[in-house]
Design a protein around this motif. Structure first.
Motif, short mmCIF file in Angstrom:
data_model
loop_
_atom_site.label_atom_id
_atom_site.label_comp_id
_atom_site.label_asym_id
_atom_site.label_seq_id
_atom_site.Cartn_x
_atom_site.Cartn_y
_atom_site.Cartn_z
N SER A 10 -12.44 -2.77 -3.12
CA SER A 10 -12.80 -1.51 -2.51
C SER A 10 -12.64 -1.80 -1.12
N ILE A 11 -12.84 -2.93 -0.52
CA ILE A 11 -12.81 -3.17 0.92
C ILE A 11 -11.13 -3.23 1.46
N LEU A 12 -10.31 -3.90 0.46
CA LEU A 12 -8.79 -3.65 0.73
C LEU A 12 -8.29 -2.38 0.65
N ARG A 13 -8.66 -1.57 -0.24
CA ARG A 13 -8.28 -0.04 -0.32
C ARG A 13 -8.60 0.68 0.85
N SER A 14 -10.03 0.58 1.33
CA SER A 14 -10.34 0.89 2.43
C SER A 14 -9.44 0.41 3.87
N GLY A 15 -9.38 -0.71 3.94
CA GLY A 15 -8.60 -1.45 4.92
C GLY A 15 -7.07 -0.97 5.19
N TYR A 16 -6.46 -0.76 3.99
CA TYR A 16 -5.15 -0.63 3.91
C TYR A 16 -4.73 0.81 3.09
N PRO A 17 -5.34 1.89 3.60
CA PRO A 17 -4.62 3.26 3.20
C PRO A 17 -3.22 3.48 3.07
N ALA A 18 -2.92 4.40 2.44
CA ALA A 18 -1.54 4.77 2.49
C ALA A 18 -1.09 5.20 4.19
N GLY A 19 0.01 4.69 4.21
CA GLY A 19 0.25 4.84 5.57
C GLY A 19 0.22 3.87 6.71
N THR A 20 -0.45 2.80 6.45
CA THR A 20 -0.65 1.75 7.50
C THR A 20 0.44 0.92 7.33
N ARG A 21 0.84 0.76 8.67
CA ARG A 21 1.89 -0.24 9.00
C ARG A 21 1.72 -1.54 8.93
N VAL A 22 2.46 -2.39 8.39
CA VAL A 22 2.07 -3.99 8.32
C VAL A 22 3.25 -4.67 9.04
N GLU A 23 3.05 -6.19 9.08
CA GLU A 23 4.22 -6.74 9.38
C GLU A 23 3.94 -8.13 8.61
N LEU A 24 4.80 -8.58 7.89
CA LEU A 24 5.04 -9.71 7.00
C LEU A 24 4.77 -11.03 7.56
N ILE A 25 3.91 -11.82 7.24
CA ILE A 25 3.42 -13.17 8.18
C ILE A 25 3.98 -14.18 7.31
N LYS A 26 3.56 -14.10 6.01
CA LYS A 26 3.80 -15.20 4.76
C LYS A 26 4.26 -14.47 3.43
N MET A 27 5.02 -14.82 2.83
CA MET A 27 5.39 -14.51 1.28
C MET A 27 6.14 -15.63 0.83
N ASP A 28 5.60 -16.20 -0.31
CA ASP A 28 6.36 -17.27 -0.84
C ASP A 28 7.18 -16.86 -2.09
N ASP A 29 8.21 -16.38 -1.78
CA ASP A 29 8.94 -15.64 -2.99
C ASP A 29 10.58 -15.85 -2.32
#
Length: 77
Positions: A10-29
């Motif tokens: 619930s906290i994640l969904r509230s904190g990252y609603p559709a339209g939020t812009r993000v910058e990738l810091i780390k992704m192990d893929d």
């Protein structure tokens, strides 16, 4: 992969609603976008993965407990 609780989800969904812009810091893929790539959130799934349309065309999700992004604002769409 971490198991996510309902409250955390619930906290994640509230904190990252559709339209939020993000910058990738780390992704192990091996197919991950480069660090610093920007994208627009379009949702959070039931496992806590943040669903992002990356500006470079990638569609990889941000995996809860493994990958890292930071918020950089809201989309002006």
């Amino acid at each position: 992969m971490s198991i996510i609780g309902k409250e955390t989800l619930s906290i994640l969904r509230s904190g990252y609603p559709a339209g939020t812009r993000v910058e990738l810091i780390k992704m192990d893929d091996v197919q991950a976008p480069p660090k610093g790539t920007l994208g627009t959130v379009y949702g959070v799934d039931d496992t806590g993965s943040i669903l992002v349309h990356w500006d470079n065309g990638s569609g990889l999700n941000v995996i809860f407990g493994e990958d890292l992004v930071r918020k950089v604002g809201r989309s002006h769409e």
